[in-house]
Design a protein around this motif. Sequence first.
Motif, mmCIF file in Angstrom:
data_model
loop_
_atom_site.group_PDB
_atom_site.id
_atom_site.type_symbol
_atom_site.label_atom_id
_atom_site.label_comp_id
_atom_site.label_asym_id
_atom_site.label_seq_id
_atom_site.Cartn_x
_atom_site.Cartn_y
_atom_site.Cartn_z
ATOM 1 N N ILE A 1 0.844 -1.209 0.000
ATOM 2 C CA ILE A 1 0.000 0.000 0.000
ATOM 3 C C ILE A 1 0.877 1.256 0.000
ATOM 4 C CG2 ILE A 1 -1.661 1.345 1.344
ATOM 5 C CD1 ILE A 1 -2.812 -1.303 2.348
ATOM 6 N N GLY A 2 1.959 1.225 0.790
ATOM 7 C CA GLY A 2 2.821 2.394 0.920
ATOM 8 C C GLY A 2 3.495 2.764 -0.381
ATOM 9 N N PHE A 3 4.269 1.845 -0.928
ATOM 10 C CA PHE A 3 4.984 2.145 -2.174
ATOM 11 C C PHE A 3 4.019 2.286 -3.349
ATOM 12 C CE2 PHE A 3 8.461 0.040 0.259
ATOM 13 C CZ PHE A 3 9.334 1.118 0.271
ATOM 14 N N GLY A 4 2.987 1.436 -3.366
ATOM 15 C CA GLY A 4 2.008 1.509 -4.449
ATOM 16 C C GLY A 4 1.260 2.824 -4.460
ATOM 17 N N GLY A 5 0.760 3.257 -3.304
ATOM 18 C CA GLY A 5 0.020 4.520 -3.231
ATOM 19 C C GLY A 5 0.877 5.715 -3.571
ATOM 20 N N PHE A 6 2.090 5.742 -3.064
ATOM 21 C CA PHE A 6 3.005 6.859 -3.305
ATOM 22 C C PHE A 6 3.321 7.016 -4.789
ATOM 23 C CE2 PHE A 6 7.448 8.433 -3.519
ATOM 24 C CZ PHE A 6 7.251 9.692 -2.983
ATOM 25 N N ILE A 7 3.697 5.917 -5.433
ATOM 26 C CA ILE A 7 4.089 5.986 -6.847
ATOM 27 C C ILE A 7 2.866 6.181 -7.744
ATOM 28 C CG2 ILE A 7 5.172 4.712 -8.734
ATOM 29 C CD1 ILE A 7 7.007 3.458 -6.629
ATOM 30 N N TYR A 8 1.730 5.576 -7.378
ATOM 31 C CA TYR A 8 0.503 5.793 -8.167
ATOM 32 C C TYR A 8 0.141 7.278 -8.182
ATOM 33 C CZ TYR A 8 -4.398 5.772 -9.533
ATOM 34 O OH TYR A 8 -5.584 6.052 -10.172
ATOM 35 N N ALA A 9 0.272 7.928 -7.031
ATOM 36 C CA ALA A 9 -0.054 9.362 -6.958
ATOM 37 C C ALA A 9 0.871 10.175 -7.857
ATOM 38 C CB ALA A 9 0.056 9.838 -5.511
ATOM 39 N N LEU A 10 2.162 9.870 -7.826
ATOM 40 C CA LEU A 10 3.115 10.598 -8.660
ATOM 41 C C LEU A 10 2.807 10.396 -10.143
ATOM 42 C CD1 LEU A 10 6.526 9.919 -6.842
ATOM 43 C CD2 LEU A 10 5.222 12.049 -6.877
ATOM 44 N N ALA A 11 2.482 9.156 -10.500
ATOM 45 C CA ALA A 11 2.210 8.858 -11.906
ATOM 46 C C ALA A 11 0.908 9.515 -12.374
ATOM 47 C CB ALA A 11 2.143 7.352 -12.107
ATOM 48 N N THR A 12 -0.094 9.556 -11.506
ATOM 49 C CA THR A 12 -1.397 10.130 -11.873
ATOM 50 C C THR A 12 -1.310 11.642 -12.066
ATOM 51 O OG1 THR A 12 -2.419 8.395 -10.537
ATOM 52 C CG2 THR A 12 -3.848 10.172 -11.240
ATOM 53 N N MET A 13 -0.314 12.269 -11.442
ATOM 54 C CA MET A 13 -0.137 13.719 -11.590
ATOM 55 C C MET A 13 0.113 14.139 -13.030
ATOM 56 S SD MET A 13 2.108 14.666 -8.195
ATOM 57 C CE MET A 13 2.627 16.247 -8.870
ATOM 58 N N ALA A 14 0.520 13.190 -13.881
ATOM 59 C CA ALA A 14 0.726 13.505 -15.295
ATOM 60 C C ALA A 14 -0.592 13.832 -15.996
ATOM 61 C CB ALA A 14 1.402 12.331 -16.000
ATOM 62 N N GLU A 15 -1.706 13.334 -15.447
ATOM 63 C CA GLU A 15 -3.007 13.535 -16.078
ATOM 64 C C GLU A 15 -3.950 14.389 -15.238
ATOM 65 O OE1 GLU A 15 -4.642 11.213 -18.943
ATOM 66 O OE2 GLU A 15 -2.623 11.773 -19.560
ATOM 67 N N VAL A 16 -3.764 14.376 -13.907
ATOM 68 C CA VAL A 16 -4.691 15.056 -12.988
ATOM 69 C C VAL A 16 -3.891 15.935 -12.025
ATOM 70 C CG1 VAL A 16 -6.553 14.690 -11.315
ATOM 71 C CG2 VAL A 16 -6.164 13.004 -13.112
ATOM 72 N N SER A 17 -4.443 17.068 -11.611
ATOM 73 C CA SER A 17 -3.746 17.968 -10.697
ATOM 74 C C SER A 17 -3.681 17.373 -9.291
ATOM 75 C CB SER A 17 -4.452 19.328 -10.631
ATOM 76 O OG SER A 17 -5.695 19.209 -9.974
ATOM 77 N N PHE A 18 -2.722 17.859 -8.482
ATOM 78 C CA PHE A 18 -2.518 17.314 -7.144
ATOM 79 C C PHE A 18 -3.715 17.572 -6.236
ATOM 80 C CE2 PHE A 18 -0.825 17.201 -2.806
ATOM 81 C CZ PHE A 18 -0.139 15.995 -2.836
ATOM 82 N N SER A 19 -4.521 18.592 -6.553
ATOM 83 C CA SER A 19 -5.688 18.916 -5.722
ATOM 84 C C SER A 19 -6.800 17.880 -5.854
ATOM 85 C CB SER A 19 -6.244 20.298 -6.099
ATOM 86 O OG SER A 19 -6.609 20.322 -7.472
ATOM 87 N N SER A 20 -6.703 17.029 -6.886
ATOM 88 C CA SER A 20 -7.717 15.991 -7.081
ATOM 89 C C SER A 20 -7.534 14.869 -6.067
ATOM 90 C CB SER A 20 -7.611 15.418 -8.500
ATOM 91 O OG SER A 20 -8.415 14.259 -8.630
ATOM 92 N N PRO A 21 -8.649 14.356 -5.489
ATOM 93 C CA PRO A 21 -8.557 13.218 -4.560
ATOM 94 C C PRO A 21 -7.882 12.000 -5.186
ATOM 95 C CG PRO A 21 -10.744 14.191 -4.493
ATOM 96 C CD PRO A 21 -10.037 14.832 -5.648
ATOM 97 N N GLN A 22 -7.957 11.908 -6.501
ATOM 98 C CA GLN A 22 -7.328 10.792 -7.209
ATOM 99 C C GLN A 22 -5.806 10.801 -7.032
ATOM 100 O OE1 GLN A 22 -8.461 10.613 -11.332
ATOM 101 N NE2 GLN A 22 -7.155 8.851 -11.776
ATOM 102 N N VAL A 23 -5.259 11.986 -6.707
ATOM 103 C CA VAL A 23 -3.815 12.109 -6.508
ATOM 104 C C VAL A 23 -3.453 12.178 -5.025
ATOM 105 C CG1 VAL A 23 -1.759 13.497 -6.975
ATOM 106 C CG2 VAL A 23 -3.522 13.255 -8.725
ATOM 107 N N TRP A 24 -4.036 13.154 -4.321
ATOM 108 C CA TRP A 24 -3.583 13.374 -2.941
ATOM 109 C C TRP A 24 -4.013 12.255 -1.984
ATOM 110 C CZ3 TRP A 24 -7.151 13.495 0.891
ATOM 111 C CH2 TRP A 24 -8.433 13.973 0.629
ATOM 112 N N LEU A 25 -5.159 11.597 -2.264
ATOM 113 C CA LEU A 25 -5.615 10.537 -1.371
ATOM 114 C C LEU A 25 -4.651 9.339 -1.348
ATOM 115 C CD1 LEU A 25 -7.761 9.615 0.615
ATOM 116 C CD2 LEU A 25 -9.081 8.702 -1.319
ATOM 117 N N PRO A 26 -4.303 8.762 -2.532
ATOM 118 C CA PRO A 26 -3.328 7.663 -2.492
ATOM 119 C C PRO A 26 -1.952 8.114 -1.999
ATOM 120 C CG PRO A 26 -3.839 8.278 -4.755
ATOM 121 C CD PRO A 26 -4.832 8.971 -3.888
ATOM 122 N N PHE A 27 -1.613 9.382 -2.239
ATOM 123 C CA PHE A 27 -0.334 9.909 -1.766
ATOM 124 C C PHE A 27 -0.278 9.895 -0.233
ATOM 125 C CE2 PHE A 27 2.526 13.316 -0.450
ATOM 126 C CZ PHE A 27 3.649 13.052 -1.224
#
Length: 486
Positions: free
Chosen positions: A208-234
């Motif tokens: 969960i730790g490494f997966g959530g952290f890297i998923y958030a970084l990768a998703t930032m390419a398509e969605v802004s950090f303010s989106s729950p899709q990014v900051w929540l898994p981060f």
Amino acid sequence: METHIQVKSPKTMALILMLGAFIGLFGETALNMALTNVMEDYSISPGIAQWLTTGYLLTLAILVPVSALLMKWFTTRQLVVAGLGLSLIGAVLAALSPSFVILLLGRIVQAMGTGILLPVMLSVVLLIFPIQKRGLVMGLVGLVITAAPALGPTLSGLIISTLGWHYIFWFSAAFYVILMIIGTPKMDNVSEITKPKIDFVSILLSTIGFGGFIYALATMAEVSFSSPQVWLPFVVGIIALVLFCVRQITMDQPMINLGVFKYAMFSLGTLIMFLSILVILSTSILLPMYLKSALGFTALVAGLLLLPGNAVNFAMSPVVGSMFDKIGPRTFNVIGFICVLIANIIFLTTISASTAVWQIIAAFMILFFGLTMTTMPAQTNALNQLPRELYADGSAAMNTLNQVAGAAGTAIAITLFTAGQSGFVMDVPNATEPEVLAAGVKFTFYFITGISVVGLICSLFVKNSAALIEAKQKSKIKVAEPVQKM
């Protein structure tokens, strides 16, 4: 005192493991040159396509922490067979992929195999060679770690232009078959099979730790950090990693013994490796896109243009390895990061839609001249400070952070690349497509240049682990002498 484990064919064992890891790490970036082709074939965006690289690295980051546990449960031969077998299955799946989903699945399965082979390679090499011979051997290991992902775009460019991107995986599959047939009978067991209790909570928190952290970084390419899709898994990822670390510290038999980070040079060497891998993976995904889409070169030519930089890496790695024991890590690290910084400044000041190609070739050569002097010396010096019983834990910890660095470097590079393009379009609405792409690449090199500065500062604090251990042993002897005379 014996500093290594005797095996029948240490050189053959090391060679097989290095080749297996090389093919796996080559797979990290092999599709970078083919991303535009894959995007056309499956009608996907750059943000989705980069998951072929990020997903691969994410799988490695999740699996590698478990490797220290696996090496205490299974023999070296069993792990090598499993690693090569999974890699083969993944390569065949990707080669036959009728859709993007199957291609991504194949990449993940192949990454699982690499996630087993990579830490096993590093741990075994440390165990079967005496400390006075490690410089040269670790020079070859460093070559595998740096050259494989760097050569990915070059070799794949040749394959794509002549046969098509699917053949990247067919060639990999053929090599895996050869290694399984020739290599596995040569594997002697060097790990101590203790079969400790499996802590599923630690595995879950790590995933969960490494997966959530890297998923958030990768998703930032398509969605802004303010989106729950990014900051929540981060946030979830960071919390899980904190809980994972606390759990490892308080357990009698941790999944990874984080006590390795009590050794100052191990911690510093791991940080320097982390920064170096960030630079390698960031540039390896940016430059192929830049050469193809901004400067208009074919995949074959773009790959060949990166070849001189890879040649420098191949030539320098054995030299640095053979001189390591005489010169020590600090000199190499400082000179290396100075070269890396110079190369990135050249990229930063010259990249445009009309840059002379010789400038890119020269900067790439300087970059890898420097990276060759930062990776192997930092890695060898870090692991040399650890006692033998911590090699597996140190290898797992370092390789995990290397994969996190690779995934983060790829994800951040694509995110900044996209942001740089958007900002440039707002400032220059009538810009051509090559100008927009070049602006995105140039914007990303501000980040890479900053990483180079941090690396240079870290290199100033490096001390020779072997010298520290020798000095400590001498001090113990001096203290003991008066007691012996009484």
